[in-house]
Design a protein around this motif. Structure first.
Motif, PDB file in Angstrom:
ATOM      1  N   PRO A  95       0.804  -1.226   0.000  1.00  0.00           N
ATOM      2  CA  PRO A  95       0.000   0.000   0.000  1.00  0.00           C
ATOM      3  C   PRO A  95       0.837   1.277   0.000  1.00  0.00           C
ATOM      4  CG  PRO A  95      -0.989  -1.613   1.455  1.00  0.00           C
ATOM      5  CD  PRO A  95       0.336  -2.193   1.017  1.00  0.00           C
ATOM      6  N   ASP A  96       2.006   1.239   0.642  1.00  0.00           N
ATOM      7  CA  ASP A  96       2.862   2.432   0.690  1.00  0.00           C
ATOM      8  C   ASP A  96       3.475   2.760  -0.665  1.00  0.00           C
ATOM      9  OD1 ASP A  96       2.365   2.806   3.359  1.00  0.00           O
ATOM     10  OD2 ASP A  96       4.187   1.775   4.030  1.00  0.00           O
ATOM     11  N   ASP A  97       3.454   1.805  -1.604  1.00  0.00           N
ATOM     12  CA  ASP A  97       4.003   2.047  -2.938  1.00  0.00           C
ATOM     13  C   ASP A  97       3.000   2.714  -3.875  1.00  0.00           C
ATOM     14  OD1 ASP A  97       6.400   0.735  -2.245  1.00  0.00           O
ATOM     15  OD2 ASP A  97       5.552  -1.220  -2.786  1.00  0.00           O
ATOM     16  N   VAL A  98       1.766   2.858  -3.439  1.00  0.00           N
ATOM     17  CA  VAL A  98       0.700   3.365  -4.299  1.00  0.00           C
ATOM     18  C   VAL A  98       0.397   4.828  -3.970  1.00  0.00           C
ATOM     19  CG1 VAL A  98      -1.697   3.070  -5.039  1.00  0.00           C
ATOM     20  CG2 VAL A  98      -0.296   1.062  -4.494  1.00  0.00           C
ATOM     21  N   VAL A  99       0.391   5.658  -4.991  1.00  0.00           N
ATOM     22  CA  VAL A  99       0.045   7.075  -4.843  1.00  0.00           C
ATOM     23  C   VAL A  99      -1.112   7.348  -5.789  1.00  0.00           C
ATOM     24  CG1 VAL A  99       0.889   9.445  -4.856  1.00  0.00           C
ATOM     25  CG2 VAL A  99       2.496   7.560  -4.449  1.00  0.00           C
ATOM     26  N   THR A 100      -2.233   7.809  -5.244  1.00  0.00           N
ATOM     27  CA  THR A 100      -3.426   8.000  -6.053  1.00  0.00           C
ATOM     28  C   THR A 100      -3.823   9.465  -6.140  1.00  0.00           C
ATOM     29  OG1 THR A 100      -5.071   7.862  -4.276  1.00  0.00           O
ATOM     30  CG2 THR A 100      -4.247   5.771  -5.173  1.00  0.00           C
ATOM     31  N   SER A 101      -4.614   9.765  -7.154  1.00  0.00           N
ATOM     32  CA  SER A 101      -5.148  11.125  -7.273  1.00  0.00           C
ATOM     33  C   SER A 101      -6.093  11.429  -6.124  1.00  0.00           C
ATOM     34  CB  SER A 101      -5.858  11.311  -8.615  1.00  0.00           C
ATOM     35  OG  SER A 101      -6.956  10.433  -8.741  1.00  0.00           O
ATOM     36  N   ALA A 102      -6.665  10.395  -5.506  1.00  0.00           N
ATOM     37  CA  ALA A 102      -7.499  10.610  -4.326  1.00  0.00           C
ATOM     38  C   ALA A 102      -6.661  11.187  -3.190  1.00  0.00           C
ATOM     39  CB  ALA A 102      -8.149   9.296  -3.898  1.00  0.00           C
ATOM     40  N   GLN A 103      -5.436  10.669  -3.004  1.00  0.00           N
ATOM     41  CA  GLN A 103      -4.557  11.191  -1.960  1.00  0.00           C
ATOM     42  C   GLN A 103      -4.148  12.627  -2.252  1.00  0.00           C
ATOM     43  OE1 GLN A 103      -1.689   8.040  -2.419  1.00  0.00           O
ATOM     44  NE2 GLN A 103      -2.301   7.054  -0.504  1.00  0.00           N
ATOM     45  N   ALA A 104      -3.841  12.907  -3.525  1.00  0.00           N
ATOM     46  CA  ALA A 104      -3.472  14.271  -3.897  1.00  0.00           C
ATOM     47  C   ALA A 104      -4.647  15.220  -3.704  1.00  0.00           C
ATOM     48  CB  ALA A 104      -2.998  14.303  -5.352  1.00  0.00           C
ATOM     49  N   ALA A 105      -5.858  14.775  -4.066  1.00  0.00           N
ATOM     50  CA  ALA A 105      -7.047  15.613  -3.900  1.00  0.00           C
ATOM     51  C   ALA A 105      -7.326  15.868  -2.424  1.00  0.00           C
ATOM     52  CB  ALA A 105      -8.249  14.947  -4.565  1.00  0.00           C
ATOM     53  N   ALA A 106      -7.162  14.835  -1.596  1.00  0.00           N
ATOM     54  CA  ALA A 106      -7.411  14.995  -0.168  1.00  0.00           C
ATOM     55  C   ALA A 106      -6.434  15.983   0.460  1.00  0.00           C
ATOM     56  CB  ALA A 106      -7.314  13.638   0.525  1.00  0.00           C
ATOM     57  N   ARG A 107      -5.154  15.901   0.068  1.00  0.00           N
ATOM     58  CA  ARG A 107      -4.182  16.862   0.597  1.00  0.00           C
ATOM     59  C   ARG A 107      -4.522  18.281   0.138  1.00  0.00           C
ATOM     60  NH1 ARG A 107       0.940  16.202   2.614  1.00  0.00           N
ATOM     61  NH2 ARG A 107       1.064  14.053   1.827  1.00  0.00           N
ATOM     62  N   LEU A 108      -4.916  18.406  -1.126  1.00  0.00           N
ATOM     63  CA  LEU A 108      -5.278  19.714  -1.668  1.00  0.00           C
ATOM     64  C   LEU A 108      -6.420  20.335  -0.870  1.00  0.00           C
ATOM     65  CD1 LEU A 108      -5.602  20.443  -5.479  1.00  0.00           C
ATOM     66  CD2 LEU A 108      -7.226  21.386  -3.863  1.00  0.00           C
ATOM     67  N   VAL A 109      -7.440  19.538  -0.555  1.00  0.00           N
ATOM     68  CA  VAL A 109      -8.580  20.039   0.224  1.00  0.00           C
ATOM     69  C   VAL A 109      -8.155  20.352   1.655  1.00  0.00           C
ATOM     70  CG1 VAL A 109     -10.848  19.461   1.168  1.00  0.00           C
ATOM     71  CG2 VAL A 109     -10.291  18.853  -1.187  1.00  0.00           C
ATOM     72  N   ALA A 110      -7.395  19.432   2.260  1.00  0.00           N
ATOM     73  CA  ALA A 110      -7.000  19.605   3.657  1.00  0.00           C
ATOM     74  C   ALA A 110      -6.187  20.874   3.875  1.00  0.00           C
ATOM     75  CB  ALA A 110      -6.209  18.395   4.127  1.00  0.00           C
TER      76      ALA A 110
END
Length: 335
Positions: free
Chosen positions: A72-87
């Protein structure tokens, strides 16, 4: 490059998934083996995907089942990028309306935000990502929230996504529903915009990354925007004609049939007196059209043709008719 394999020049592969590692549920032939060899050489693998529907854990499980090394730590998703952007833009614990799947919900919770499903919860933001069960009801709730002033974020703007059955509508197509209904354009987190690349770099700490993808308008443009090298593989969306007619920001550093090219020296494309050469092929631009001569591996012809065409096109794009005849006469376009 004389003796080194292409992969020896980089410390991290930032790999797209759909069209590069797998198509739908099935592996691209040879991809898992190529990735295992890369990991054995000490290269970090980061799977960077615009698909926000699944969690990193689910994606890693899928990859492992196909034989590709992944956690799981090897996976980077647009969901993670979107969540950081919102946060970074809202208060901790804020309600965010999710027009999408579990991948978005999990990523938002990881940043201390509260996923909701209705505009009645007064969400401060709406985040949209592709999901196989995306409903009209969720699109309607997202529309109401954006009209009431909620921040509108799209995980990605891909108009299509490759599958084993062909290209399906992507999140970019679905985002147009809310954008058209509200007149509000979303902030895009995924490739080719900077947030997903930033997320990848934060998570991997890479110093010499190579972006690997199958799309010129997301993977390769994203690499160009970030100022890093890119490898286009012809196992997904883009084909040879797309490569030759690419705009400057869509031109990859390397082009290959598939991921096995990582473990070979990359053929040298040289400037010659009468054009560009690559392992038995010569390409030149004459009388407003591409001329391609020689023989050998078709992909080497494409590499020589790309150098000649991009030089002639400069900051513009080559006309399809000016290059297609040469491709058709020399070999069938890849893809």
């Amino acid at each position: 490059m004389d003796t080194d394999a292409l992969i020896d020049l980089y410390d991290t592969l930032l790999l797209d998934l759909d069209g590069v590692v797998y198509l739908g549920r099935d592996a691209v032939p040879g991809a898992p083996e190529a990735l295992r060899r890369a990991a054995e050489r000490g290269v970090r693998l980061a799977y960077v995907t615009n698909n926000a529907s699944r969690t990193p854990g689910a994606i890693a499980q899928h990859l492992s089942a196909l034989g590709a090394p992944a956690t799981p730590d090897d996976v980077v998703t647009s969901a993670q990028a979107a969540a950081r952007l919102v946060a970074e833009r809202v208060a901790p614990g804020a309600a965010v309306l999710v027009v999408g799947g579990m991948g978005l919900r999990t990523a938002l919770r990881a940043h201390g935000l509260r996923p909701v499903s209705t505009a009645l919860d007064s969400p401060v933001a709406v985040v949209q990502g592709i999901a196989p069960d995306l409903s009209y009801g969720l699109l309607a709730e997202g529309t109401l929230a954006v009209r009431e002033g909620a921040l509108f974020v799209a995980a990605n703007a891909d108009s299509t996504m490759p599958t084993g059955r062909g290209e399906f509508p992507g999140n970019g197509a679905m985002v147009r529903v809310i954008a058209t209904a509200t007149g509000v354009e979303p902030i895009v987190a995924g490739k080719p915009e900077p947030p997903l690349h930033r997320e990848s770099m934060l998570r991997t700490g890479s110093r010499r990354p190579l972006v690997v993808g199958d799309r010129l308008d997301t993977d390769i443009e994203g690499a160009t925007n970030a100022g890093v090298d890119s490898l286009l593989v012809l196992t997904g969306v883009a084909n040879a004609l797309d490569v030759l007619t690419a705009a400057p920001g869509h031109r990859p550093t390397y082009v290959a049939d598939d991921l096995s090219a990582l473990h070979r020296p990359y053929p040298v494309v040289r400037r010659a007196r009468d054009g560009w050469t690559c392992d038995g092929w010569t390409a030149r631009w004459q009388e407003g059209a591409l001329a391609l001569e020689g023989g050998g591996e078709p992909l080497d012809g494409l590499r020589a043709a790309s150098a000649a065409t991009w030089e002639a096109a400069g900051e513009g794009r080559a006309d399809e008719d000016a290059v297609k005849a040469a491709l058709d006469s020399a070999f069938s376009p890849a893809g």
